[in-house]
Design a protein around this motif. Structure first.
Motif, PDB file in Angstrom:
ATOM      1  N   THR A 101       1.787   0.925 -12.023  1.00  0.00           N
ATOM      2  CA  THR A 101       0.799   0.011 -11.375  1.00  0.00           C
ATOM      3  C   THR A 101      -0.770   0.444 -11.689  1.00  0.00           C
ATOM      4  O   THR A 101      -1.501  -0.286 -12.219  1.00  0.00           O
ATOM      5  N   VAL A 150      -8.216   1.395  -1.590  1.00  0.00           N
ATOM      6  CA  VAL A 150      -7.666   1.082  -0.059  1.00  0.00           C
ATOM      7  C   VAL A 150      -6.154   1.270  -0.152  1.00  0.00           C
ATOM      8  O   VAL A 150      -5.384   0.568  -0.937  1.00  0.00           O
ATOM      9  N   ALA A 152      -2.968   4.802   0.169  1.00  0.00           N
ATOM     10  CA  ALA A 152      -2.793   5.991  -0.194  1.00  0.00           C
ATOM     11  C   ALA A 152      -1.520   6.323  -0.750  1.00  0.00           C
ATOM     12  O   ALA A 152      -0.917   7.528  -0.407  1.00  0.00           O
ATOM     13  N   ILE A 184       2.759   5.533  -5.049  1.00  0.00           N
ATOM     14  CA  ILE A 184       3.161   4.919  -6.294  1.00  0.00           C
ATOM     15  C   ILE A 184       1.900   3.876  -6.421  1.00  0.00           C
ATOM     16  O   ILE A 184       1.504   3.458  -7.561  1.00  0.00           O
ATOM     17  N   VAL A 185       0.789   3.666  -5.555  1.00  0.00           N
ATOM     18  CA  VAL A 185      -0.259   2.812  -5.769  1.00  0.00           C
ATOM     19  C   VAL A 185      -1.497   3.875  -5.512  1.00  0.00           C
ATOM     20  O   VAL A 185      -2.414   4.193  -6.601  1.00  0.00           O
ATOM     21  N   CYS A 224      -8.917   5.462   0.981  1.00  0.00           N
ATOM     22  CA  CYS A 224      -8.884   4.879   2.401  1.00  0.00           C
ATOM     23  C   CYS A 224      -7.417   4.731   2.796  1.00  0.00           C
ATOM     24  O   CYS A 224      -6.771   4.344   1.891  1.00  0.00           O
ATOM     25  N   SER A 253      -4.575   4.486   6.653  1.00  0.00           N
ATOM     26  CA  SER A 253      -4.545   3.722   8.012  1.00  0.00           C
ATOM     27  C   SER A 253      -5.339   4.441   9.130  1.00  0.00           C
ATOM     28  O   SER A 253      -5.659   4.141  10.159  1.00  0.00           O
ATOM     29  N   LEU A 310     -13.693   0.799   7.726  1.00  0.00           N
ATOM     30  CA  LEU A 310     -13.379   0.321   6.260  1.00  0.00           C
ATOM     31  C   LEU A 310     -14.020  -0.667   5.777  1.00  0.00           C
ATOM     32  O   LEU A 310     -14.429  -0.572   4.485  1.00  0.00           O
ATOM     33  N   VAL A 370      -2.074  -2.269   0.013  1.00  0.00           N
ATOM     34  CA  VAL A 370      -1.804  -1.757   1.403  1.00  0.00           C
ATOM     35  C   VAL A 370      -0.620  -2.484   1.809  1.00  0.00           C
ATOM     36  O   VAL A 370       0.468  -2.008   2.549  1.00  0.00           O
ATOM     37  N   GLY A 371      -0.674  -4.016   1.519  1.00  0.00           N
ATOM     38  CA  GLY A 371       0.488  -4.870   2.173  1.00  0.00           C
ATOM     39  C   GLY A 371       0.459  -5.664   3.250  1.00  0.00           C
ATOM     40  O   GLY A 371       1.201  -5.928   3.763  1.00  0.00           O
ATOM     41  N   ILE A 372      -0.890  -5.827   3.626  1.00  0.00           N
ATOM     42  CA  ILE A 372      -1.456  -6.770   4.573  1.00  0.00           C
ATOM     43  C   ILE A 372      -2.222  -7.868   4.171  1.00  0.00           C
ATOM     44  O   ILE A 372      -3.074  -7.673   3.624  1.00  0.00           O
ATOM     45  N   ILE A 395       1.029  -7.622  -2.935  1.00  0.00           N
ATOM     46  CA  ILE A 395       1.870  -8.867  -3.210  1.00  0.00           C
ATOM     47  C   ILE A 395       2.409  -9.109  -1.556  1.00  0.00           C
ATOM     48  O   ILE A 395       3.338  -8.535  -1.322  1.00  0.00           O
ATOM     49  N   ASP A 454      -3.731  -8.597  -0.978  1.00  0.00           N
ATOM     50  CA  ASP A 454      -4.115  -7.891   0.237  1.00  0.00           C
ATOM     51  C   ASP A 454      -6.026  -8.348   0.561  1.00  0.00           C
ATOM     52  O   ASP A 454      -6.544  -7.906   1.464  1.00  0.00           O
ATOM     53  N   GLY A 507       0.706  -7.569 -11.093  1.00  0.00           N
ATOM     54  CA  GLY A 507       2.168  -7.580 -11.047  1.00  0.00           C
ATOM     55  C   GLY A 507       2.287  -7.439 -12.555  1.00  0.00           C
ATOM     56  O   GLY A 507       3.354  -6.629 -12.875  1.00  0.00           O
ATOM     57  N   THR A 532       1.977  -4.297 -14.350  1.00  0.00           N
ATOM     58  CA  THR A 532       2.742  -3.085 -14.215  1.00  0.00           C
ATOM     59  C   THR A 532       4.141  -3.180 -15.099  1.00  0.00           C
ATOM     60  O   THR A 532       4.352  -2.112 -15.574  1.00  0.00           O
TER      61      THR A 532
HETATM   62  P1  NDP Z   1       2.979   1.358   1.305  1.00  0.00           P
HETATM   63  O1  NDP Z   1       3.423   0.898   2.337  1.00  0.00           O
HETATM   64  O2  NDP Z   1       3.898   2.837   0.717  1.00  0.00           O
HETATM   65  O3  NDP Z   1       1.392   2.071   1.376  1.00  0.00           O
HETATM   66  C1  NDP Z   1       0.316   1.525   2.259  1.00  0.00           C
HETATM   67  C2  NDP Z   1      -0.964   2.089   2.203  1.00  0.00           C
HETATM   68  O4  NDP Z   1      -1.665   1.251   2.862  1.00  0.00           O
HETATM   69  C3  NDP Z   1      -0.438   3.460   3.223  1.00  0.00           C
HETATM   70  O5  NDP Z   1      -1.188   4.559   2.636  1.00  0.00           O
HETATM   71  C4  NDP Z   1      -1.439   3.326   4.374  1.00  0.00           C
HETATM   72  O6  NDP Z   1      -2.014   4.389   4.918  1.00  0.00           O
HETATM   73  C5  NDP Z   1      -2.351   1.914   3.965  1.00  0.00           C
HETATM   74  N1  NDP Z   1      -2.643   1.346   5.002  1.00  0.00           N
HETATM   75  C6  NDP Z   1      -1.953   0.783   5.953  1.00  0.00           C
HETATM   76  N2  NDP Z   1      -2.757   0.078   6.864  1.00  0.00           N
HETATM   77  C7  NDP Z   1      -4.035   0.286   6.521  1.00  0.00           C
HETATM   78  C8  NDP Z   1      -5.183  -0.085   7.040  1.00  0.00           C
HETATM   79  N3  NDP Z   1      -5.417  -0.961   8.243  1.00  0.00           N
HETATM   80  N4  NDP Z   1      -6.415   0.237   6.431  1.00  0.00           N
HETATM   81  C9  NDP Z   1      -6.366   1.065   5.257  1.00  0.00           C
HETATM   82  N5  NDP Z   1      -5.261   1.340   4.808  1.00  0.00           N
HETATM   83  C10 NDP Z   1      -4.073   0.972   5.417  1.00  0.00           C
HETATM   84  O7  NDP Z   1       2.654   0.618   0.290  1.00  0.00           O
HETATM   85  P2  NDP Z   1       2.770   0.355  -1.757  1.00  0.00           P
HETATM   86  O8  NDP Z   1       1.527   1.482  -1.941  1.00  0.00           O
HETATM   87  O9  NDP Z   1       4.094   0.505  -1.993  1.00  0.00           O
HETATM   88  O10 NDP Z   1       2.260  -1.140  -1.636  1.00  0.00           O
HETATM   89  C11 NDP Z   1       1.129  -1.719  -1.177  1.00  0.00           C
HETATM   90  C12 NDP Z   1       1.172  -3.179  -1.588  1.00  0.00           C
HETATM   91  O11 NDP Z   1       0.892  -3.342  -3.050  1.00  0.00           O
HETATM   92  C13 NDP Z   1       2.264  -3.949  -1.432  1.00  0.00           C
HETATM   93  O12 NDP Z   1       1.906  -5.310  -1.028  1.00  0.00           O
HETATM   94  C14 NDP Z   1       3.234  -3.921  -2.301  1.00  0.00           C
HETATM   95  O13 NDP Z   1       3.924  -5.137  -2.435  1.00  0.00           O
HETATM   96  C15 NDP Z   1       2.082  -4.183  -3.492  1.00  0.00           C
HETATM   97  N6  NDP Z   1       2.718  -3.511  -4.981  1.00  0.00           N
HETATM   98  C16 NDP Z   1       2.415  -4.087  -5.859  1.00  0.00           C
HETATM   99  C17 NDP Z   1       2.763  -3.712  -7.146  1.00  0.00           C
HETATM  100  C18 NDP Z   1       2.187  -4.810  -8.360  1.00  0.00           C
HETATM  101  O14 NDP Z   1       2.877  -4.367  -9.355  1.00  0.00           O
HETATM  102  N7  NDP Z   1       1.527  -5.652  -8.058  1.00  0.00           N
HETATM  103  C19 NDP Z   1       3.426  -2.400  -7.363  1.00  0.00           C
HETATM  104  C20 NDP Z   1       3.501  -1.833  -6.167  1.00  0.00           C
HETATM  105  C21 NDP Z   1       3.167  -2.209  -4.981  1.00  0.00           C
HETATM  106  P3  NDP Z   1      -1.233   5.662   5.468  1.00  0.00           P
HETATM  107  O15 NDP Z   1      -0.982   6.462   4.218  1.00  0.00           O
HETATM  108  O16 NDP Z   1      -2.175   6.296   6.450  1.00  0.00           O
HETATM  109  O17 NDP Z   1       0.085   5.221   5.853  1.00  0.00           O
END
Ligand code: NDP
Length: 281
Positions: free
Chosen positions: A142, A165, A167, A170-171, A189, A191, A196, A210-212, A232, A243, A264, A267
């Motif tokens: 990715t 944003v 950490a 994989i991303v 950055c 959680s 932010l 992040v996934g939000i 995504i 996000d 996507g 990747t």
């Molecule tokens: P993870 O859940 O493993 O990691 C999420 C990261 O976001 C963590 O580092 C977490 O912090 C951080 N985070 C959570 N809440 C906040 C916040 N409020 N403010 C700032 N940072 C925050 O997710 P992935 O990395 O696996 O995936 C992230 C997104 O990317 C998902 O939507 C996934 O579907 C998508 N994705 C897309 C791909 C593509 O090919 N397009 C490939 C892989 C993933 P902390 O480390 O402190 O917990």
């Protein structure tokens, strides 16, 4: 002014066409057909979609895809012994285990069991270490796909203020390493990050994973910034979104990726590039 769209779908299609040509040349020369083993354990619906897309991409470019759809009850010992077998097979150049795995299997143990030279996802600590020490071997797909997209903007990344944003292994982390390696000034950055919005508003380049849904607000974006949305997220109505609050952000950014059709497809194209690299080595 509305941003230029970084069309990952189109860039990935170009990459696949180039890979397909290279594979045809290899096969014509009597060399080995690249082979990718794709292992899915269980029936996670999102994983099933990702695996299907990866298998289709393999077929399109002429790779031999060796698919293993294993039941959720598969034990860790069974999975590790399959990986041992694939590590030995000369017709398998890449091994991919789709994450997440069921709770009774340790993803770390599984990733570490893959021969790092066949670790086309780039998740093995050996490959992350190579990236961190500027001796990249197989880069995580990715973030590396994002770098390929960024090259298409023609904007030099050296010296830019880059904010990542998220950490995750994989991303976010490998993304930060990739950007550091081209001499961007990188802030990561997560959680626990304070303010932010302020961090993002200072970024010439922001990469969000992040996934939000819509967590990075469009108004935070610095005018003229490059915005890469890795997220995504599936909404209740079935639609996909990223996000970043796209509609507002695109009025401020110079370049922005859409979701879907942005990171996507890149990747998957990078996964194919990595597998071809192993097959050629
Ligand atoms: P993870 O859940 O493993 O990691 C999420 C990261 O976001 C963590 O580092 C977490 O912090 C951080 N985070 C959570 N809440 C906040 C916040 N409020 N403010 C700032 N940072 C925050 O997710 P992935 O990395 O696996 O995936 C992230 C997104 O990317 C998902 O939507 C996934 O579907 C998508 N994705 C897309 C791909 C593509 O090919 N397009 C490939 C892989 C993933 P902390 O480390 O402190 O917990």
């Amino acid at each position: 002014m509305s941003a230029n769209i970084l069309d990952g779908k189109a860039i990935a299609a170009e990459l696949r066409a180039e890979i397909k040509q290279e594979v045809a040349q290899l096969v014509n020369q009597g060399k080995t057909q690249p082979g990718l083993a794709v292992i899915l354990v269980g029936e996670n619906p999102a994983s099933q979609v990702y695996v299907r897309n990866k298998k289709n991409a393999c077929k399109e470019v002429g790779f031999n895809d060796v698919a293993y759809d294993l039941p959720a009850s598969t034990s860790q010992v069974e999975l590790l012994s399959l990986i041992d077998e694939l590590n030995q097979r000369v017709d398998v150049h890449g091994i991919l285990v789709q994450l997440p795995l069921p709770d009774h299997i340790s993803a770390e143990t599984v990733i570490e069991r893959i021969n790092p030279l066949k670790d086309v996802d780039g998740f093995h600590p050996y490959n992350v270490g190579r990236l961190a020490t500027r001796m990249t071997n197989l880069a995580p797909c990715t973030p590396h796909g994002v770098m390929t997209m960024l090259a298409k903007t023609g904007i030099p990344l050296r010296g830019l203020n880059a904010v990542v944003v998220g950490a995750s292994n994989i991303v976010g982390i490998p993304m930060a390493l990739e950007l550091l390696n081209v001499r961007a000034t990188v802030t990561v950055c997560h959680s626990a990050t304070k303010d932010l919005a302020q961090k993002v508003s200072e970024a010439d380049l922001v990469v969000v994973g992040v996934g939000i849904p819509n967590m990075v607000k469009g108004e935070w974006i610095k005018p003229g910034a490059i915005v890469i949305d890795v997220g995504i997220n599936r909404l209740d109505d079935g639609k996909l979104c990223g996000d970043v609050e796209f509609d507002v952000a695109k009025e401020k950014a110079s370049w922005i990726t859409p979701v879907p059709g942005g990171v996507g497809p890149m990747t998957i194209a990078t996964l194919l590039q990595n597998t071809l690299q192993v097959a050629k080595s």
